[in-house]
Design a protein around this motif. Structure first.
Motif, PDB file in Angstrom:
ATOM      1  N   PHE A 151     -75.180  -0.811 -57.799  1.00 48.92           N
ATOM      2  CA  PHE A 151     -74.658  -1.566 -58.931  1.00 48.92           C
ATOM      3  C   PHE A 151     -75.733  -2.445 -59.563  1.00 48.92           C
ATOM      4  O   PHE A 151     -76.403  -3.235 -58.883  1.00 48.92           O
ATOM      5  N   ASP A 152     -75.849  -2.355 -60.869  1.00 53.93           N
ATOM      6  CA  ASP A 152     -76.666  -3.256 -61.684  1.00 53.93           C
ATOM      7  C   ASP A 152     -78.118  -3.359 -61.235  1.00 53.93           C
ATOM      8  O   ASP A 152     -78.764  -4.377 -61.440  1.00 53.93           O
ATOM      9  N   ARG A 153     -78.654  -2.301 -60.650  1.00 57.85           N
ATOM     10  CA  ARG A 153     -80.074  -2.278 -60.322  1.00 57.85           C
ATOM     11  C   ARG A 153     -80.890  -1.587 -61.430  1.00 57.85           C
ATOM     12  O   ARG A 153     -82.112  -1.543 -61.359  1.00 57.85           O
ATOM     13  N   ALA A 154     -80.213  -1.028 -62.423  1.00 63.40           N
ATOM     14  CA  ALA A 154     -80.911  -0.297 -63.483  1.00 63.40           C
ATOM     15  C   ALA A 154     -81.615  -1.254 -64.434  1.00 63.40           C
ATOM     16  O   ALA A 154     -81.117  -2.353 -64.733  1.00 63.40           O
ATOM     17  N   ALA A 155     -82.787  -0.841 -64.912  1.00 61.74           N
ATOM     18  CA  ALA A 155     -83.508  -1.602 -65.930  1.00 61.74           C
ATOM     19  C   ALA A 155     -82.796  -1.455 -67.278  1.00 61.74           C
ATOM     20  O   ALA A 155     -82.006  -0.519 -67.471  1.00 61.74           O
ATOM     21  N   PRO A 156     -83.062  -2.366 -68.229  1.00 62.00           N
ATOM     22  CA  PRO A 156     -82.378  -2.296 -69.529  1.00 62.00           C
ATOM     23  C   PRO A 156     -82.555  -0.962 -70.252  1.00 62.00           C
ATOM     24  O   PRO A 156     -81.684  -0.560 -71.036  1.00 62.00           O
ATOM     25  N   ILE A 173     -77.192   2.008 -61.331  1.00 63.76           N
ATOM     26  CA  ILE A 173     -76.226   2.237 -62.410  1.00 63.76           C
ATOM     27  C   ILE A 173     -75.588   0.893 -62.781  1.00 63.76           C
ATOM     28  O   ILE A 173     -75.357   0.060 -61.911  1.00 63.76           O
ATOM     29  N   ALA A 174     -75.316   0.677 -64.051  1.00 62.91           N
ATOM     30  CA  ALA A 174     -74.656  -0.551 -64.496  1.00 62.91           C
ATOM     31  C   ALA A 174     -73.165  -0.493 -64.206  1.00 62.91           C
ATOM     32  O   ALA A 174     -72.538   0.563 -64.296  1.00 62.91           O
ATOM     33  N   ARG A 175     -72.599  -1.636 -63.862  1.00 62.86           N
ATOM     34  CA  ARG A 175     -71.166  -1.687 -63.562  1.00 62.86           C
ATOM     35  C   ARG A 175     -70.333  -1.234 -64.756  1.00 62.86           C
ATOM     36  O   ARG A 175     -69.321  -0.542 -64.597  1.00 62.86           O
ATOM     37  N   SER A 176     -70.728  -1.643 -65.944  1.00 61.19           N
ATOM     38  CA  SER A 176     -69.971  -1.264 -67.133  1.00 61.19           C
ATOM     39  C   SER A 176     -69.985   0.250 -67.334  1.00 61.19           C
ATOM     40  O   SER A 176     -68.996   0.835 -67.808  1.00 61.19           O
ATOM     41  N   GLN A 177     -71.087   0.909 -66.969  1.00 62.18           N
ATOM     42  CA  GLN A 177     -71.151   2.358 -67.103  1.00 62.18           C
ATOM     43  C   GLN A 177     -70.263   3.055 -66.077  1.00 62.18           C
ATOM     44  O   GLN A 177     -69.634   4.071 -66.384  1.00 62.18           O
ATOM     45  N   ILE A 178     -70.209   2.524 -64.866  1.00 56.68           N
ATOM     46  CA  ILE A 178     -69.305   3.083 -63.859  1.00 56.68           C
ATOM     47  C   ILE A 178     -67.873   3.056 -64.382  1.00 56.68           C
ATOM     48  O   ILE A 178     -67.141   4.052 -64.316  1.00 56.68           O
ATOM     49  N   ALA A 179     -67.473   1.907 -64.913  1.00 57.50           N
ATOM     50  CA  ALA A 179     -66.115   1.759 -65.433  1.00 57.50           C
ATOM     51  C   ALA A 179     -65.839   2.737 -66.564  1.00 57.50           C
ATOM     52  O   ALA A 179     -64.769   3.366 -66.620  1.00 57.50           O
ATOM     53  N   GLU A 180     -66.793   2.888 -67.467  1.00 53.85           N
ATOM     54  CA  GLU A 180     -66.587   3.788 -68.599  1.00 53.85           C
ATOM     55  C   GLU A 180     -66.436   5.233 -68.135  1.00 53.85           C
ATOM     56  O   GLU A 180     -65.582   5.975 -68.631  1.00 53.85           O
ATOM     57  N   VAL A 181     -67.250   5.647 -67.173  1.00 51.22           N
ATOM     58  CA  VAL A 181     -67.145   7.010 -66.656  1.00 51.22           C
ATOM     59  C   VAL A 181     -65.790   7.218 -65.983  1.00 51.22           C
ATOM     60  O   VAL A 181     -65.141   8.261 -66.164  1.00 51.22           O
ATOM     61  N   LEU A 182     -65.332   6.261 -65.194  1.00 49.02           N
ATOM     62  CA  LEU A 182     -64.025   6.376 -64.549  1.00 49.02           C
ATOM     63  C   LEU A 182     -62.911   6.551 -65.581  1.00 49.02           C
ATOM     64  O   LEU A 182     -62.064   7.444 -65.452  1.00 49.02           O
ATOM     65  N   ILE A 183     -62.913   5.704 -66.585  1.00 52.01           N
ATOM     66  CA  ILE A 183     -61.861   5.768 -67.601  1.00 52.01           C
ATOM     67  C   ILE A 183     -61.937   7.069 -68.383  1.00 52.01           C
ATOM     68  O   ILE A 183     -60.922   7.765 -68.587  1.00 52.01           O
ATOM     69  N   ARG A 184     -63.125   7.436 -68.819  1.00 50.33           N
ATOM     70  CA  ARG A 184     -63.265   8.655 -69.625  1.00 50.33           C
ATOM     71  C   ARG A 184     -62.919   9.909 -68.819  1.00 50.33           C
ATOM     72  O   ARG A 184     -62.448  10.903 -69.368  1.00 50.33           O
ATOM     73  N   SER A 185     -63.130   9.859 -67.503  1.00 48.64           N
ATOM     74  CA  SER A 185     -62.805  11.025 -66.681  1.00 48.64           C
ATOM     75  C   SER A 185     -61.304  11.301 -66.674  1.00 48.64           C
ATOM     76  O   SER A 185     -60.877  12.441 -66.464  1.00 48.64           O
ATOM     77  N   LEU A 186     -60.492  10.274 -66.899  1.00 48.01           N
ATOM     78  CA  LEU A 186     -59.042  10.442 -66.894  1.00 48.01           C
ATOM     79  C   LEU A 186     -58.527  11.140 -68.144  1.00 48.01           C
ATOM     80  O   LEU A 186     -57.407  11.669 -68.140  1.00 48.01           O
ATOM     81  N   ILE A 187     -59.295  11.117 -69.214  1.00 42.80           N
ATOM     82  CA  ILE A 187     -58.812  11.645 -70.491  1.00 42.80           C
ATOM     83  C   ILE A 187     -59.704  12.769 -71.006  1.00 42.80           C
ATOM     84  O   ILE A 187     -59.625  13.144 -72.172  1.00 42.80           O
TER      85      ILE A 187
END
Length: 254
Positions: A151-156, A173-187
């Motif tokens: 989590f959040d070890r990625a450079a900008p 990987i950024a936390r916000s990206q993890i969340a987006e992938v999870l949500i998008r995977s559902l739809i």
């Protein structure tokens, strides 16, 4: 969409955690209506003004039954705290309790696991996340299992999403990206029934979700492990209690 009755709802388990909070935002951005499953409603009201809240505890199956009623899309971002038995109680036990509480309901589920879920060569790797994954697959529910890296070890400048299978990927990987992938995977239909590791590398984030998910191999129906997973934890070698849980979940799914 202004009419909430027509807006698909997603139940977020672990909503007050560091990934779950981002899932609430990502759900709204994706055109979904977030509903947060929380233990402490007063705390959650401060975090999520205007968001539907439902009180339940992953360690209390009775509370889950009411909370899960009517859910057709579920994101599970719960994670074990530092206690020695927390992996068994929360990572694994939480999944077992959710599946039990669902009964005959058949929602689509996105589960956040770990990039090390299948690794036996990493000191301290948590086998309970893999066991939770196996319960979800054994249930026969439509699922996507995301195994994020650090989590959040990625450079900008590291925003390009990398999705791989086989259990060898490692990285940030950024936390916000993890969340987006999870949500998008559902739809996204091409994410259905797939398990993969997720990190970010140098470059811009992609926006075509079907192109990201489509190349991945699907989990084989009836298999406990994900596509291309190493076969290093035979079911026959698992403790009897784990095998009993798997058998119960399989029976319920038939």
């Amino acid at each position: 969409m202004s009419d909430t009755a027509e807006t698909p709802e997603v139940l977020i388990i672990g909503a007050t955690g560091t990934i779950g909070r981002h899932c609430v935002t990502a759900a709204g951005d994706a055109g979904l209506r977030p509903r947060a499953l929380v233990r402490n409603v007063a705390k959650a009201e401060e975090l999520f003004p205007g968001v539907d809240l439902v009180q339940a505890d992953l360690e209390d199956p009775k509370s889950l039954k009411t909370a899960l009623e009517g859910a057709s899309l579920i994101v599970m971002t719960h994670g074990a705290p530092g206690e020695a038995d927390a992996g068994e109680r929360i990572d694994y036990g939480g999944m077992r309790n959710v599946l039990q509480a669902l009964g005959t309901a058949r929602p689509r589920v996105a589960l956040m696991s770990s990039v090390y879920a299948t690794r036996t060569d990493v000191p301290g790797a948590n086998p309970w996340k893999r066991r939770a994954e196996r319960l979800l697959r054994a249930s026969g529910l439509d699922h996507t299992i995301v195994r994020p890296g650090w989590f959040d070890r990625a450079a900008p400048n590291e925003r390009r999403l990398v999705l791989e299978q086989g259990g060898t990927l490692d990285g940030p990987i950024a936390r916000s990206q993890i969340a987006e992938v999870l949500i998008r995977s559902l739809i996204t239909d091409s994410a259905r029934g797939k398990t993969f590791e997720l990190i970010a590398r140098e470059g811009e984030q992609q926006t075509d979700w079907d192109t990201l998910f489509s190349p991945l191999s699907s989990d084989r129906p009836g298999d406990l492990d994900g596509a291309l997973d190493p076969q290093n934890l035979p079911e026959k070698d698992e403790p009897q209690a784990i095998r009993d849980d798997l058998a119960a979940v399989r029976r319920a799914g038939n």
